[in-house]
Write a protein that holds these residues in place. Structure first.
Motif, short mmCIF file in Angstrom:
data_model
loop_
_atom_site.label_atom_id
_atom_site.label_comp_id
_atom_site.label_asym_id
_atom_site.label_seq_id
_atom_site.Cartn_x
_atom_site.Cartn_y
_atom_site.Cartn_z
N SER A 1 0.84 -1.19 0.00
CA SER A 1 0.00 0.00 0.00
C SER A 1 0.88 1.24 0.00
O SER A 1 2.08 1.17 0.25
CB SER A 1 -0.91 0.00 1.23
N ALA A 2 0.27 2.37 -0.25
CA ALA A 2 1.01 3.63 -0.32
C ALA A 2 1.63 3.98 1.03
O ALA A 2 2.66 4.64 1.10
CB ALA A 2 0.10 4.75 -0.80
N SER A 3 1.00 3.54 2.14
CA SER A 3 1.51 3.89 3.46
C SER A 3 2.58 2.92 3.96
O SER A 3 3.26 3.20 4.93
CB SER A 3 0.36 3.92 4.47
N SER A 4 2.73 1.77 3.30
CA SER A 4 3.73 0.80 3.75
C SER A 4 4.99 0.91 2.90
O SER A 4 4.99 1.49 1.82
CB SER A 4 3.18 -0.62 3.67
N THR A 5 6.05 0.35 3.41
CA THR A 5 7.31 0.33 2.66
C THR A 5 7.71 -1.12 2.45
O THR A 5 7.41 -2.00 3.26
CB THR A 5 8.44 1.05 3.41
#
Length: 128
Positions: free
Chosen positions: A40-44
């Motif tokens: 997701s955009a919030s995870s790396t």
């Protein structure tokens, strides 16, 4: 992460859309690494990628590569090993081949050291 073929990624993508699966998969398509499910955009996502690359050919426009820069004697002794029979200098083949093999061993040891941590082991004694 588990490797899947590029053909299987479509099926996995459809299955992931209908479930809460936590398994991670990857595949390589062209020169791109594809991960399923996509982060997701919030995870790396952190990936250590080890690969073998072909050496760039040496020619008139590309006159060097990393091997020639760091180990020029490898090319020299390799060439001497292969030219000795044509020059009827067979007694030198063992010498040139030995030097060539020694440099190859050094390269392999350097690569092996780069893959493993080089920390010092400390011995401790335990009481009973």
């Amino acid at each position: 992460m588990q490797y899947v073929s590029p053909e299987d990624t479509r099926l996995l993508f459809e299955q992931q859309a209908t479930s809460d699966a936590t398994d991670k998969y990857y595949t390589i398509i062209a020169n791109k690494l594809r991960v399923l499910p996509a982060p997701s955009a919030s995870s790396t996502l952190s990936v250590d990628l080890y690969y073998y690359a072909r050496l760039a050919a040496i020619n008139t426009t590309n006159t060097t590569n990393w091997v020639l820069t760091r180990y020029p004697d490898l090319y020299l002794y390799g060439a001497l090993t292969h030219t000795a029979p044509y020059l009827k200098n067979d007694e030198r083949i063992a010498l040139w081949d030995g030097l060539y093999s020694k440099i190859l061993t050094e390269i392999e040891m350097e690569a092996d050291r780069a893959m493993r941590p080089q920390s010092v082991l400390n011995a401790r004694s335990r009481g009973f």
